[in-house]
Each structure stands twice: as structure tokens, then as C-alpha cells.
Write an enzyme that holds these catalytic residues in place. Structure first.
Site, PDB file in Angstrom:
ATOM      1  N   LYS A 299       0.845  -1.195   0.000  1.00  0.00           N
ATOM      2  CA  LYS A 299       0.000   0.000   0.000  1.00  0.00           C
ATOM      3  C   LYS A 299       0.878   1.240   0.000  1.00  0.00           C
ATOM      4  CE  LYS A 299      -1.960   2.604   2.949  1.00  0.00           C
ATOM      5  NZ  LYS A 299      -1.875   3.849   2.157  1.00  0.00           N
TER       6      LYS A 299
ATOM      7  N   GLU B 101      10.440   1.720  10.069  1.00  0.00           N
ATOM      8  CA  GLU B 101      11.373   2.836   9.818  1.00  0.00           C
ATOM      9  C   GLU B 101      10.594   4.110  10.071  1.00  0.00           C
ATOM     10  OE1 GLU B 101      14.411   2.271   9.277  1.00  0.00           O
ATOM     11  OE2 GLU B 101      14.226   0.131   8.851  1.00  0.00           O
TER      12      GLU B 101
ATOM     13  N   CYS C 293      13.490  11.400   5.953  1.00  0.00           N
ATOM     14  CA  CYS C 293      13.706  11.029   7.367  1.00  0.00           C
ATOM     15  C   CYS C 293      15.156  11.224   7.774  1.00  0.00           C
ATOM     16  CB  CYS C 293      13.254   9.597   7.611  1.00  0.00           C
ATOM     17  SG  CYS C 293      14.020   8.418   6.492  1.00  0.00           S
TER      18      CYS C 293
ATOM     19  N   GLU D 298       9.801  15.950  15.444  1.00  0.00           N
ATOM     20  CA  GLU D 298      10.073  15.902  14.015  1.00  0.00           C
ATOM     21  C   GLU D 298       9.128  16.857  13.288  1.00  0.00           C
ATOM     22  OE1 GLU D 298      11.099  12.567  10.762  1.00  0.00           O
ATOM     23  OE2 GLU D 298       9.061  12.430  11.529  1.00  0.00           O
TER      24      GLU D 298
HETATM   25  O1  TXE Z   1       2.482   9.494   7.808  1.00  0.00           O
HETATM   26  P1  TXE Z   1       1.877   8.091   8.140  1.00  0.00           P
HETATM   27  P2  TXE Z   1       1.784  10.926   7.860  1.00  0.00           P
HETATM   28  C1  TXE Z   1       6.586  11.535   9.627  1.00  0.00           C
HETATM   29  C2  TXE Z   1       6.601  13.035   9.467  1.00  0.00           C
HETATM   30  C3  TXE Z   1       5.185  13.346   9.209  1.00  0.00           C
HETATM   31  C4  TXE Z   1       4.506  12.363  10.115  1.00  0.00           C
HETATM   32  C5  TXE Z   1       3.099  12.033   9.774  1.00  0.00           C
HETATM   33  O2  TXE Z   1       7.003  13.637  10.673  1.00  0.00           O
HETATM   34  O3  TXE Z   1       4.849  14.653   9.539  1.00  0.00           O
HETATM   35  O4  TXE Z   1       5.277  11.204   9.982  1.00  0.00           O
HETATM   36  O5  TXE Z   1       2.986  11.787   8.401  1.00  0.00           O
HETATM   37  C6  TXE Z   1      -0.046   4.526   6.178  1.00  0.00           C
HETATM   38  N1  TXE Z   1      -2.325   1.403   9.546  1.00  0.00           N
HETATM   39  N2  TXE Z   1       6.959  10.805   8.436  1.00  0.00           N
HETATM   40  O6  TXE Z   1       0.674  10.975   8.847  1.00  0.00           O
HETATM   41  O7  TXE Z   1       0.469   8.198   8.599  1.00  0.00           O
HETATM   42  C7  TXE Z   1      -0.278   5.699   5.258  1.00  0.00           C
HETATM   43  O8  TXE Z   1      -1.403   5.476   4.437  1.00  0.00           O
HETATM   44  C8  TXE Z   1      -1.587   1.113   8.478  1.00  0.00           C
HETATM   45  C9  TXE Z   1       8.255  10.221   8.449  1.00  0.00           C
HETATM   46  O9  TXE Z   1       1.440  11.310   6.483  1.00  0.00           O
HETATM   47  O10 TXE Z   1       2.838   7.396   9.015  1.00  0.00           O
HETATM   48  C10 TXE Z   1       1.018   5.718   4.479  1.00  0.00           C
HETATM   49  O11 TXE Z   1       0.984   4.719   3.458  1.00  0.00           O
HETATM   50  N3  TXE Z   1      -1.046   2.043   7.678  1.00  0.00           N
HETATM   51  C11 TXE Z   1       8.454   9.282   7.368  1.00  0.00           C
HETATM   52  C12 TXE Z   1       2.041   5.339   5.550  1.00  0.00           C
HETATM   53  O12 TXE Z   1       1.297   4.687   6.572  1.00  0.00           O
HETATM   54  C13 TXE Z   1      -1.259   3.332   7.984  1.00  0.00           C
HETATM   55  C14 TXE Z   1       7.779   9.447   6.108  1.00  0.00           C
HETATM   56  C15 TXE Z   1       2.780   6.516   6.184  1.00  0.00           C
HETATM   57  O13 TXE Z   1       1.842   7.438   6.677  1.00  0.00           O
HETATM   58  C16 TXE Z   1      -2.049   3.703   9.104  1.00  0.00           C
HETATM   59  C17 TXE Z   1       6.466  10.027   6.257  1.00  0.00           C
HETATM   60  C18 TXE Z   1      -2.582   2.668   9.899  1.00  0.00           C
HETATM   61  N4  TXE Z   1      -3.325   2.913  10.978  1.00  0.00           N
HETATM   62  C19 TXE Z   1       6.119  10.706   7.385  1.00  0.00           C
HETATM   63  N5  TXE Z   1      -2.088   5.050   9.161  1.00  0.00           N
HETATM   64  C20 TXE Z   1       9.796   8.620   7.254  1.00  0.00           C
HETATM   65  N6  TXE Z   1      10.216   7.885   8.274  1.00  0.00           N
HETATM   66  O14 TXE Z   1      10.445   8.719   6.237  1.00  0.00           O
HETATM   67  C21 TXE Z   1      -1.373   5.521   8.120  1.00  0.00           C
HETATM   68  N7  TXE Z   1      -0.870   4.492   7.397  1.00  0.00           N
END
Ligand code: TXE
Length: 477
Positions: free
Chosen positions: A171, A246, A280, A381
Site C-alpha cells: 500500500k 522505519e 527522514c 520531528e
Molecule cells: O504518515 P503516516 P503521515 C513523519 C513526518 C510526518 C509524520 C506524519 O514527521 O509529519 O510522519 O505523516 C499509512 N495502519 N513521516 O501521517 O500516517 C499511510 O497510508 C496502516 C516520516 O502522512 O505514518 C502511508 O501509506 N497504515 C516518514 C504510511 O502509513 C497506515 C515518512 C505513512 O503514513 C495507518 C512520512 C494505519 N493505521 C512521514 N495510518 C519517514 N520515516 O520517512 C497511516 N498508514
């Protein structure tokens, strides 16, 4: 553009026929739609994955190599189309997207060869017995990826999962689905057997959550936010599901007085603001030795003021748009927090409205000084084009500042003193330490963080180990 799911080797509509709007960050406009998949789509993906998995596991390594390599070649062939699509969908400059497409192809190529080379250990017990370890595919695994480096991180998970003989349900982020969709077209062209890879688009808390909850998916590789990661871990734990997480970072970038300062500054501009700071691994806390603080500050401000912001398709622009409206608002809210905390803005600190792109989500590269370690700006972050700069007097103080957050993803050290480099590399509480460089990646090396930055490692054999189950076989003489 209408994105479709990829299930059973075919591009299909979601069962509900419901779609979510997809926005173009540079203009703020809706330009496409993405399936709002639900449990029914997931069940179809599972049926197709389960029926394909054993045959794929038993496919000779050379054949797996050929197919994964063909996918890599096709990404190369279509690089420009992919790069333009990634930039439009994510907001990053096209020149940067081109580099990421090269690396996405490399991910497939790297794990294609890994499929051929992967082997296990044996342990002889003198004259008594021989043990050997079978590294067996897990079965059906889930890969959930974020929106910052969409195809790059998607391929970074899918390629090893496939190389290890699993069937995959993947996904991508609902904010950046397009290159994953283009990839599904390429998988068909490359001859990846139907059902081996299934791409289900939709909302994280909906279909993503269902993937984590589903007992039929035996392992989850996730890259995303720490809050989401915590939630995933709590959901998966009662099922003892294998997890690789990660998560976020608050990475220190430490410049000592004995460093090659010009080189450090040049790289620091990238480490701080590349991809609008939405990586990240970006160094969001710049720690500078007091004796060179003013010099570094002045030179850095000079360089950052030269960075052009705007239309991502214009190669002159170094900074594009923030990925989504919610994220744009989140980053802007942190600028308010920094102001309220008493931060002094050396650059940026505000939204930008480039001519012709006034409705897009742009934020000026921002350098903040004067804040203590214990404040939200320096602890949380932000994941945008925002860094905080602090000074230190001693190596010990630099180390304490660097280690002083809940995160432990990556640290960078700039020094010409070998002793200092080794001592700090050992003491920094991070999964990755770069010395005199940043984001220099060898795909064989372990990749991942400590503390709230996650559990497990990706990359090279670490990824192959994650996506397989070891089984010891002991044969007595
Ligand atoms: O990411 P999410 P968000 C950090 C960054 C950002 C914060 C939130 O600080 O501001 O995270 O970002 C899926 N069960 N990073 O809310 O929600 C979602 O659909 C299963 C760091 O946009 O973590 C997407 O495919 N999956 C980071 C993926 O998780 C779920 C990169 C990431 O989204 C879910 C991005 C659930 N309950 C954001 N909820 C890095 N480490 O590089 C969401 N998703």
C-alpha cells in the site's frame, strides 16, 4: 489521472467504485483520483497473493532475477515519465525525482542479484551433527510506504520481499499513489506472475489498518511517522507479527572546528532542505562548534538565501512544494511554535506564493537559532524545510546534544580528526552515522534507526533476513 489497484496481475477498480481526490502540491489542485479501497479489495488481494506465493517461492532464483531485473530496466526506459509523474504527485523538483527513479531501478536490480546470491549458514558440531539453516519465505507479506520518496521507498521494500520468495500486498501512501500505479503497469510488461505483487491503494487508517490487523499477512514492513508506527506495533503485537518499522528522526548534523567548513556547508544545505526537508535522514538540528559558529552561520544563510523556490518542473528551482495541505499546515504550525518559544529566524519562517503557483504549498527554507535543546522545535520531528542551529563547546557537549532527543535515526559528523570521528561514531546513539558526508548510500549496508526511530533494519541481507524465517535443521551423524 485515475489510479487503479493491481490485483491478480490486473489493473482493477476498487470493489466499491469509490475514489479519493489526488492533489498536485505545486498548484494545490485536484488532478486525479485514487481508489478508496476497503476490506473487500484486501480480501481479493489476499486470495490472489496466496494462490501465487508457493509457485513464486519455488521459482528458480535465476528466473526471479530475470523478472526483477526486467522491472528495473523498464523503470530506466520510462524514467522521464516516472520522474515527471513523481514530481507532479509529490511536489518535489523533477531533477530530484529523476535521481530517485534511478535509485528505484537500482533497488530492483540490487535485490534481483541478491535473489541469486542469498544463502544460509551451517554449523558443524564436531563429530556429532551438522546444523543448517533454512531461510524460508514468510508467505504473504505487507509493505506500507510513505509519501516523501514514494517510488524509492516502495521499491526498497517490495524488491527484497519478492526476491525472498514472498507474495506481497503493498500500500503506497494515499498522497502519492501515481508512480506505484505506473509500476504495476511495468510489472505486467516485465512478466511478473499474476498475484505475486498486489498493490492496494487507499487510506492508511482504513485499508492500511486492515492489512496490519489481517492474520493472513504474516509480516509488515512499514515506513512512516512514529505515531503511526506505535499504533501499528500495538495492533500487530498480539498476533506476534514480524515488523520492520522505519520511523521519524530528529537528526543532528555536527560541525567541528577542524572540519572542511566549505564542504560541510555545501552538504548541509542539501542535508537540511533537499526534498523540502521531507526526508527522514535530513539533518534538522545543526550543531556547530562555538569557535566557528558565526562563520558557519553567515555562510549557510548566504547559501540558503540563494535557493530558488517554486514550480517543481523548472530545473532552476531547488525547493518544490510541500506534499499535502495537512502537512503544509503542520509545518507552518511548527514555525509558530518556534516563534512562541523565542526562536530567532535567520531565514524563511513563512509560506511562499510563487507567481503562477499561488495556490500551491510552499514554505521558505528556514533556519532558526537561539533555542535550547529542551523545546518542541528541537525535540519533535517537523519534516519540512526547517532547521535549528545550536552551538557547543566540547565534544562531550556535542554528543549530549546529539543524543538528547527520543529519536535515533542518523547523525552526521564533520571533522578531520580521525580519533574524534571514531570516538563519536561509536558513542552516537543512532542507527546510521555519516562522517564528512550525508546520504551516501551503499545498498548493502543496514538501514534503520534506534529509539523512537524504529525497530529492525532494511538494506542488503538485513532485508532478506527480515523477509524470511530461519529454520534450523540438525542432522545427527
Ligand atoms: O504518515 P503516516 P503521515 C513523519 C513526518 C510526518 C509524520 C506524519 O514527521 O509529519 O510522519 O505523516 C499509512 N495502519 N513521516 O501521517 O500516517 C499511510 O497510508 C496502516 C516520516 O502522512 O505514518 C502511508 O501509506 N497504515 C516518514 C504510511 O502509513 C497506515 C515518512 C505513512 O503514513 C495507518 C512520512 C494505519 N493505521 C512521514 N495510518 C519517514 N520515516 O520517512 C497511516 N498508514
Amino acid at each position: 489521472m485515475r489510479v487503479l489497484n493491481y490485483i491478480g496481475g490486473k489493473l482493477v477498480e476498487p470493489v466499491s467504485k469509490k475514489y479519493l481526490p489526488n492533489h498536485q502540491p505545486s498548484t494545490g489542485m485536484v488532478y486525479g483520483e485514487v481508489p478508496d479501497s476497503n476490506n473487500e479489495d484486501l480480501e481479493l488481494a489476499l486470495i490472489s497473493a496466496k494462490s501465487a506465493q508457493k509457485d513464486w517461492e519455488n521459482t528458480p532464483a535465476e528466473q526471479k532475477f530475470k523478472v526483477l531485473n526486467a522491472i528495473a530496466d523498464l523503470i530506466d526506459v520510462h524514467r522521464e515519465k516516472f520522474a515527471l509523474a513523481e514530481s507532479k504527485d509529490q511536489g518535489k523538483p523533477v531533477w530530484l525525482a529523476r535521481n530517485e527513479m534511478i535509485r528505484s531501478a537500482q533497488n530492483f536490480r540490487f535485490f534481483a542479484t541478491t535473489a541469486m546470491q542469498f544463502s544460509s549458514e551451517s554449523h558443524a558440531m564436531e563429530n556429532k551433527a551438522i546444523n543448517y539453516t533454512l531461510r524460508q519465505s514468510i508467505g504473504v507479506v505487507g509493505c506500507i510506504s510513505p509519501w516523501n520518496l514514494p517510488l524509492y521507498l516502495f521499491s526498497w521494500k517490495i524488491a527484497p520481499a519478492l526476491a525472498a520468495g514472498n507474495a506481497v500486498i503493498a500500500k503506497p501512501s494515499e498522497f502519492t499513489p501515481v508512480t506505484a500505479f505506473l509500476l504495476s503497469e511495468i510489472c505486467i510488461e516485465a512478466g511478473l506472475p499474476a498475484g505475486v505483487l498486489n498493490i492496494v491503494h487507499g487510506l492508511g487508517p482504513k485499508v492500511g489498518q486492515s492489512m496490519v490487523e489481517h492474520p493472513g499477512i504474516k509480516a509488515i514492513s512499514f515506513t512512516g511517522g512514529t505515531t503511526t508506527g506505535k499504533h501499528l506495533a500495538a495492533t500487530a503485537a498480539p498476533m506476534f507479527k514480524k515488523l520492520s518499522l522505519e520511523l521519524g528522526g530528529k537528526n543532528p548534523n555536527i560541525i567541528f572546528a577542524d572540519a572542511d567548513i566549505n564542504k560541510a556547508i555545501k552538504t548541509t544545505v542539501n542535508a537540511s532542505f533537499m526534498n523540502q526537508g521531507e526526508i527522514c535522514l535530513c539533518g534538522s538540528r545543526l550543531l556547530v562548534h562555538a569557535s566557528i559558529y558565526e562563520e558557519v552561520k553567515a555562510k549557510l544563510v548566504d547559501e540558503v538565501l540563494k535557493l530558488k523556490i517554486g514550480d517543481p518542473s523548472n530545473d532552476e528551482n531547488r525547493i518544490g512544494a510541500i506534499v499535502s495541505e495537512p502537512h503544509y499546515k503542520k509545518v507552518l504550525s511548527y514555525l509558530e511554535i518556534a516563534k512562541n518559544e523565542g526562536g530567532v529566524f535567520l531565514t524563511g519562517g513563512e509560506a511562499v506564493f510563487p507567481e503562477g503557483f499561488e495556490k500551491g504549498w510552499y514554505i521558505a527554507p528556514t533556519i532558526i537559532e537561539g533555542l535550547p535543546l529542551q523545546c518542541r522545535t528541537n525535540q519533535e520531528e517537523i519534516f519540512g524545510p526547517v532547521i535549528s542551529i545550536m552551538k557547543f563547546e566540547t565534544d562531550q557537549e556535542a554528543l549530549e546534544l546529539a543524543n538528547g532527543t527520543e529519536y535515533g535515526l542518523a547523525a552526521t559528523v564533520w571533522t578531520s580528526n580521525l580519533n574524534r570521528a571514531h570516538t563519536l561514531a561509536a558513542a552516537l546513539d543512532f542507527g546510521i552515522v555519516w562522517v564528512n558526508c550525508w546520504l551516501l548510500r551503499d545498498l548493502r549496508t543496514p538501514f534503520g534507526g534506534k529509539k523512537s526511530s524504529g525497530v529492525g533494519r532494511e538494506g542488503g541481507l538485513e532485508a532478506m533476513r527480515f523477509f524470511t524465517e530461519p529454520k534450523n535443521v540438525c542432522i545427527a551423524f
